[in-house]
Design a protein around this motif. Structure first.
Motif, mmCIF file in Angstrom:
data_model
loop_
_atom_site.group_PDB
_atom_site.id
_atom_site.type_symbol
_atom_site.label_atom_id
_atom_site.label_comp_id
_atom_site.label_asym_id
_atom_site.label_seq_id
_atom_site.Cartn_x
_atom_site.Cartn_y
_atom_site.Cartn_z
ATOM 1 N N ARG A 195 40.507 38.981 49.735
ATOM 2 C CA ARG A 195 39.261 38.475 49.143
ATOM 3 C C ARG A 195 39.337 38.467 47.622
ATOM 4 O O ARG A 195 38.934 37.502 46.972
ATOM 5 N N ALA A 196 39.866 39.534 47.045
ATOM 6 C CA ALA A 196 39.913 39.653 45.586
ATOM 7 C C ALA A 196 40.803 38.583 44.956
ATOM 8 O O ALA A 196 40.576 38.157 43.819
ATOM 9 N N SER A 197 41.806 38.137 45.712
ATOM 10 C CA SER A 197 42.727 37.117 45.192
ATOM 11 C C SER A 197 42.348 35.714 45.638
ATOM 12 O O SER A 197 43.062 34.749 45.348
ATOM 13 N N GLY A 198 41.215 35.613 46.342
ATOM 14 C CA GLY A 198 40.782 34.305 46.825
ATOM 15 C C GLY A 198 41.726 33.713 47.837
ATOM 16 O O GLY A 198 41.850 32.492 47.951
ATOM 17 N N SER A 199 42.409 34.577 48.579
ATOM 18 C CA SER A 199 43.408 34.123 49.551
ATOM 19 C C SER A 199 42.810 34.042 50.954
ATOM 20 O O SER A 199 41.777 34.639 51.242
ATOM 21 N N PHE A 200 43.496 33.329 51.800
ATOM 22 C CA PHE A 200 43.114 33.221 53.204
ATOM 23 C C PHE A 200 44.402 33.068 54.002
ATOM 24 O O PHE A 200 45.466 32.826 53.452
#
Length: 302
Positions: A102-107
Protein backbone atom coordinates in the motif's frame (compact mmCIF):
# COMPACT_ATOMS: atom_id res chain seq x y z
CA UNK A 1 12.79 -34.72 -4.34
CA UNK A 2 15.42 -32.03 -4.81
CA UNK A 3 16.58 -29.29 -2.45
CA UNK A 4 18.31 -26.13 -3.71
CA UNK A 5 20.02 -23.98 -1.10
CA UNK A 6 19.73 -20.31 -2.05
CA UNK A 7 21.19 -19.03 1.20
CA UNK A 8 22.11 -20.66 4.51
CA UNK A 9 24.04 -18.18 6.66
CA UNK A 10 22.82 -16.36 9.74
CA UNK A 11 22.10 -12.66 10.20
CA UNK A 12 23.28 -10.28 7.47
CA UNK A 13 23.93 -10.78 3.75
CA UNK A 14 27.57 -10.64 2.61
CA UNK A 15 29.24 -10.49 -0.79
CA UNK A 16 30.20 -14.16 -0.33
CA UNK A 17 27.10 -15.54 1.39
CA UNK A 18 23.35 -15.13 1.71
CA UNK A 19 20.86 -15.56 4.56
CA UNK A 20 18.24 -18.28 4.67
CA UNK A 21 16.20 -19.31 1.66
CA UNK A 22 15.75 -22.61 -0.14
CA UNK A 23 13.59 -24.29 -2.76
CA UNK A 24 12.22 -27.80 -2.38
CA UNK A 25 11.06 -29.59 -5.52
CA UNK A 26 8.82 -32.52 -4.71
CA UNK A 27 6.64 -34.42 -7.18
CA UNK A 28 6.78 -31.55 -9.68
CA UNK A 29 5.84 -29.00 -7.00
CA UNK A 30 8.16 -26.10 -6.11
CA UNK A 31 8.02 -24.77 -2.54
CA UNK A 32 10.01 -21.75 -1.36
CA UNK A 33 11.11 -22.00 2.27
CA UNK A 34 12.01 -18.64 3.81
CA UNK A 35 12.82 -15.63 1.65
CA UNK A 36 15.73 -13.53 2.86
CA UNK A 37 17.29 -10.57 1.06
CA UNK A 38 18.84 -11.68 -2.22
CA UNK A 39 16.44 -14.56 -2.79
CA UNK A 40 15.42 -13.32 -6.25
CA UNK A 41 19.02 -13.10 -7.41
CA UNK A 42 19.80 -16.55 -6.02
CA UNK A 43 16.71 -18.00 -7.73
CA UNK A 44 18.01 -16.70 -11.05
CA UNK A 45 21.54 -17.92 -10.41
CA UNK A 46 20.20 -21.39 -9.63
CA UNK A 47 17.95 -21.25 -12.72
CA UNK A 48 14.87 -22.09 -10.69
CA UNK A 49 11.61 -21.52 -12.56
CA UNK A 50 10.18 -19.45 -9.77
CA UNK A 51 6.97 -18.78 -11.69
CA UNK A 52 6.13 -22.36 -10.63
CA UNK A 53 6.33 -21.41 -6.95
CA UNK A 54 2.75 -21.23 -5.66
CA UNK A 55 3.43 -21.66 -1.93
CA UNK A 56 5.96 -19.85 0.24
CA UNK A 57 6.67 -20.97 3.80
CA UNK A 58 8.13 -18.41 6.22
CA UNK A 59 9.52 -19.75 9.48
CA UNK A 60 9.51 -16.52 11.52
CA UNK A 61 9.63 -12.77 11.24
CA UNK A 62 13.32 -12.11 11.74
CA UNK A 63 14.68 -10.19 8.78
CA UNK A 64 17.21 -12.79 7.64
CA UNK A 65 14.29 -15.10 6.89
CA UNK A 66 11.72 -12.89 5.15
CA UNK A 67 13.04 -9.46 4.09
CA UNK A 68 13.13 -10.58 0.46
CA UNK A 69 9.45 -11.51 0.37
CA UNK A 70 7.82 -8.21 -0.63
CA UNK A 71 10.36 -7.81 -3.44
CA UNK A 72 9.60 -11.26 -4.80
CA UNK A 73 5.85 -10.61 -4.60
CA UNK A 74 6.37 -7.37 -6.55
CA UNK A 75 8.54 -9.07 -9.15
CA UNK A 76 5.81 -11.63 -9.76
CA UNK A 77 3.53 -8.70 -10.57
CA UNK A 78 6.07 -7.20 -12.98
CA UNK A 79 6.32 -10.58 -14.71
CA UNK A 80 2.52 -10.59 -15.22
CA UNK A 81 1.95 -13.56 -12.96
CA UNK A 82 -1.62 -14.86 -13.11
CA UNK A 83 -1.60 -17.92 -10.84
CA UNK A 84 -2.49 -17.72 -7.16
CA UNK A 85 0.25 -17.35 -4.54
CA UNK A 86 -0.13 -18.41 -0.90
CA UNK A 87 2.22 -17.28 1.85
CA UNK A 88 2.25 -19.44 4.98
CA UNK A 89 3.82 -17.77 8.02
CA UNK A 90 3.39 -16.32 11.50
CA UNK A 91 0.49 -14.04 12.32
CA UNK A 92 1.50 -10.51 11.37
CA UNK A 93 3.04 -11.34 8.02
CA UNK A 94 -0.09 -10.27 6.12
CA UNK A 95 -0.10 -6.86 7.79
CA UNK A 96 3.62 -6.34 7.08
CA UNK A 97 3.43 -7.25 3.39
CA UNK A 98 0.18 -5.39 2.64
CA UNK A 99 1.49 -2.27 4.41
CA UNK A 100 4.55 -2.25 2.15
CA UNK A 101 2.43 -2.77 -0.96
CA UNK A 102 0.00 0.00 0.00
CA UNK A 103 2.75 2.46 0.94
CA UNK A 104 4.43 1.97 -2.44
CA UNK A 105 1.18 2.12 -4.38
CA UNK A 106 1.77 -1.43 -5.58
CA UNK A 107 -0.66 -4.20 -6.39
CA UNK A 108 -0.26 -7.82 -7.41
CA UNK A 109 -2.64 -8.45 -10.30
CA UNK A 110 -2.91 -12.04 -9.09
CA UNK A 111 -4.59 -13.55 -6.05
CA UNK A 112 -2.33 -13.27 -2.99
CA UNK A 113 -3.40 -15.32 0.02
CA UNK A 114 -1.98 -15.50 3.53
CA UNK A 115 -2.22 -18.50 5.83
CA UNK A 116 -1.26 -16.97 9.17
CA UNK A 117 -0.11 -19.39 11.85
CA UNK A 118 -0.52 -19.12 15.61
CA UNK A 119 -0.72 -22.67 16.92
CA UNK A 120 2.08 -24.01 19.09
CA UNK A 121 1.09 -27.55 18.16
CA UNK A 122 2.01 -29.29 14.92
CA UNK A 123 -0.71 -28.95 12.30
CA UNK A 124 -1.25 -29.78 8.64
CA UNK A 125 -1.23 -26.51 6.68
CA UNK A 126 -1.13 -27.78 3.09
CA UNK A 127 -2.20 -30.97 1.39
CA UNK A 128 -2.93 -32.07 -2.16
CA UNK A 129 -2.81 -35.38 -4.00
CA UNK A 130 1.02 -35.45 -3.94
CA UNK A 131 2.32 -33.66 -0.85
CA UNK A 132 1.48 -33.00 2.81
CA UNK A 133 3.08 -30.11 4.74
CA UNK A 134 2.99 -29.89 8.53
CA UNK A 135 4.38 -27.33 10.95
CA UNK A 136 7.19 -28.14 13.38
CA UNK A 137 6.84 -25.78 16.38
CA UNK A 138 10.30 -24.45 17.27
CA UNK A 139 11.65 -22.52 20.25
CA UNK A 140 13.27 -19.23 19.32
CA UNK A 141 13.12 -15.63 20.51
CA UNK A 142 9.84 -15.09 18.63
CA UNK A 143 7.10 -17.40 17.35
CA UNK A 144 8.74 -19.82 14.89
CA UNK A 145 7.83 -22.91 12.89
CA UNK A 146 9.82 -25.42 10.94
CA UNK A 147 8.11 -27.40 8.19
CA UNK A 148 7.78 -31.11 7.44
CA UNK A 149 7.24 -32.05 3.79
CA UNK A 150 6.01 -35.59 3.09
CA UNK A 151 5.42 -37.22 -0.28
CA UNK A 152 2.21 -39.08 -0.95
CA UNK A 153 2.71 -42.27 -2.92
CA UNK A 154 -0.82 -43.42 -3.64
CA UNK A 155 -0.29 -44.63 -7.20
CA UNK A 156 1.20 -48.05 -7.78
CA UNK A 157 3.50 -48.69 -10.75
CA UNK A 158 1.83 -50.27 -13.75
CA UNK A 159 3.25 -53.62 -14.89
CA UNK A 160 2.93 -52.99 -18.62
CA UNK A 161 3.91 -56.52 -19.60
CA UNK A 162 1.21 -58.06 -17.38
CA UNK A 163 -1.44 -55.58 -18.53
CA UNK A 164 -0.67 -56.34 -22.18
CA UNK A 165 -0.73 -60.11 -21.57
CA UNK A 166 -4.28 -59.79 -20.26
CA UNK A 167 -5.18 -57.38 -23.10
CA UNK A 168 -6.55 -54.81 -20.62
CA UNK A 169 -7.80 -51.57 -22.15
CA UNK A 170 -6.05 -48.30 -21.25
CA UNK A 171 -9.27 -46.88 -19.82
CA UNK A 172 -8.70 -49.10 -16.76
CA UNK A 173 -5.11 -47.98 -16.12
CA UNK A 174 -6.02 -45.34 -13.51
CA UNK A 175 -8.16 -47.83 -11.64
CA UNK A 176 -5.25 -50.26 -11.60
CA UNK A 177 -2.74 -47.62 -10.46
CA UNK A 178 -4.93 -46.83 -7.48
CA UNK A 179 -5.15 -50.44 -6.37
CA UNK A 180 -8.18 -51.77 -8.23
CA UNK A 181 -8.57 -55.38 -9.37
CA UNK A 182 -9.73 -56.11 -12.93
CA UNK A 183 -12.49 -58.46 -14.02
CA UNK A 184 -12.02 -59.91 -17.52
CA UNK A 185 -14.89 -60.56 -19.93
CA UNK A 186 -14.92 -64.25 -18.98
CA UNK A 187 -15.41 -63.33 -15.32
CA UNK A 188 -11.84 -63.99 -14.21
CA UNK A 189 -10.65 -61.53 -11.55
CA UNK A 190 -7.06 -60.40 -11.92
CA UNK A 191 -5.74 -59.17 -8.54
CA UNK A 192 -3.99 -55.83 -8.53
CA UNK A 193 -0.77 -57.41 -7.25
CA UNK A 194 -0.37 -59.16 -10.63
CA UNK A 195 -0.81 -55.94 -12.57
CA UNK A 196 1.33 -53.49 -10.59
CA UNK A 197 4.56 -53.03 -8.69
CA UNK A 198 4.84 -51.39 -5.30
CA UNK A 199 5.33 -47.60 -5.50
CA UNK A 200 8.61 -46.03 -4.50
CA UNK A 201 8.90 -45.40 -0.79
CA UNK A 202 7.59 -41.92 0.01
CA UNK A 203 10.32 -39.46 0.99
CA UNK A 204 10.26 -36.73 3.61
CA UNK A 205 12.13 -33.53 4.42
CA UNK A 206 12.14 -31.51 7.64
CA UNK A 207 13.28 -27.88 7.83
CA UNK A 208 14.20 -26.65 11.32
CA UNK A 209 15.58 -23.12 11.58
CA UNK A 210 15.86 -21.19 13.98
CA UNK A 211 15.64 -22.97 17.32
CA UNK A 212 17.36 -23.88 20.53
CA UNK A 213 18.08 -27.53 21.24
CA UNK A 214 14.57 -28.93 21.68
CA UNK A 215 13.77 -32.63 21.97
CA UNK A 216 10.02 -32.02 21.74
CA UNK A 217 10.35 -31.90 17.93
CA UNK A 218 11.68 -35.47 17.79
CA UNK A 219 8.27 -37.24 17.49
CA UNK A 220 7.36 -34.95 14.55
CA UNK A 221 10.58 -35.44 12.56
CA UNK A 222 11.27 -39.06 13.52
CA UNK A 223 12.63 -41.22 10.66
CA UNK A 224 12.63 -38.43 8.05
CA UNK A 225 14.90 -38.94 5.06
CA UNK A 226 16.54 -35.52 5.31
CA UNK A 227 16.64 -33.09 8.22
CA UNK A 228 17.89 -29.52 7.77
CA UNK A 229 18.74 -28.29 11.24
CA UNK A 230 20.28 -24.97 12.12
CA UNK A 231 23.81 -25.01 13.55
CA UNK A 232 24.57 -21.37 14.16
CA UNK A 233 27.46 -22.02 16.52
CA UNK A 234 30.11 -24.55 17.38
CA UNK A 235 30.14 -26.10 20.84
CA UNK A 236 32.91 -23.71 21.91
CA UNK A 237 30.33 -20.90 21.66
CA UNK A 238 27.48 -22.84 23.27
CA UNK A 239 26.96 -19.94 25.68
CA UNK A 240 26.04 -17.76 22.68
CA UNK A 241 23.54 -20.34 21.41
CA UNK A 242 21.78 -20.27 24.77
CA UNK A 243 21.66 -16.47 24.84
CA UNK A 244 20.42 -16.09 21.25
CA UNK A 245 18.24 -19.25 21.29
CA UNK A 246 20.12 -21.03 18.52
CA UNK A 247 21.76 -24.46 18.26
CA UNK A 248 25.27 -25.82 17.93
CA UNK A 249 26.37 -28.39 15.35
CA UNK A 250 26.69 -30.97 18.12
CA UNK A 251 23.16 -30.29 19.29
CA UNK A 252 21.78 -30.58 15.74
CA UNK A 253 23.52 -33.94 15.40
CA UNK A 254 22.08 -35.11 18.72
CA UNK A 255 18.56 -34.30 17.50
CA UNK A 256 19.27 -36.21 14.27
CA UNK A 257 20.52 -39.23 16.21
CA UNK A 258 17.60 -39.31 18.64
CA UNK A 259 15.07 -38.82 15.83
CA UNK A 260 16.65 -41.63 13.79
CA UNK A 261 16.78 -39.49 10.65
CA UNK A 262 18.63 -40.82 7.63
CA UNK A 263 20.56 -37.68 6.67
CA UNK A 264 21.38 -34.41 8.42
CA UNK A 265 22.02 -31.14 6.57
CA UNK A 266 23.58 -28.37 8.62
CA UNK A 267 23.06 -24.67 7.92
CA UNK A 268 22.42 -21.18 9.33
CA UNK A 269 26.07 -20.77 10.18
CA UNK A 270 27.27 -17.73 12.08
CA UNK A 271 29.57 -15.69 9.88
CA UNK A 272 32.16 -15.55 12.69
CA UNK A 273 33.55 -18.85 11.38
CA UNK A 274 35.84 -18.92 8.36
CA UNK A 275 35.54 -22.66 7.68
CA UNK A 276 32.17 -24.40 7.71
CA UNK A 277 33.85 -27.82 7.58
CA UNK A 278 34.28 -27.36 11.34
CA UNK A 279 30.52 -27.80 11.72
CA UNK A 280 30.59 -31.15 9.93
CA UNK A 281 33.57 -32.33 11.96
CA UNK A 282 31.80 -31.51 15.21
CA UNK A 283 28.46 -33.03 14.19
CA UNK A 284 30.07 -36.28 13.04
CA UNK A 285 31.28 -36.99 16.54
CA UNK A 286 27.60 -37.68 17.25
CA UNK A 287 25.96 -38.59 13.92
CA UNK A 288 27.69 -39.87 10.78
CA UNK A 289 25.44 -38.95 7.83
CA UNK A 290 26.12 -35.22 7.86
CA UNK A 291 26.17 -32.88 4.88
CA UNK A 292 26.80 -29.15 4.76
CA UNK A 293 24.44 -26.69 3.14
CA UNK A 294 26.06 -23.90 1.16
CA UNK A 295 24.76 -21.21 -1.16
CA UNK A 296 23.86 -22.68 -4.55
CA UNK A 297 24.29 -26.27 -3.42
CA UNK A 298 21.76 -28.87 -4.58
CA UNK A 299 20.73 -32.08 -2.86
CA UNK A 300 19.17 -34.86 -4.93
CA UNK A 301 17.16 -36.71 -2.31
CA UNK A 302 17.04 -40.15 -3.87
Amino acid sequence: MKLTILGCYAATPRTISNPTSQVLEIKNRLFLIDCAEGTQVQLRKSKVKFSKINHIFISHLHGDHFYGLVGLISTFMLLNRESDLTVHGPKGIKEIILLQLRASGSFTGYNLYFNELESKESQTIFEDDRVVVKTIPLKHRIYTNGYLFQEKNIERKLNIEAVENYNIDKVYFNKIKFGGDITLENGTVIPNSELTFDPQVAKSYAFCSDTIYDETIIPIIENVDYLYHESTFLESEAHLSERTMHSTAKQAATIALKANVKNLILGHYSTRYGNIELFKDEAQTIFQNVQLADDGKEFEMD
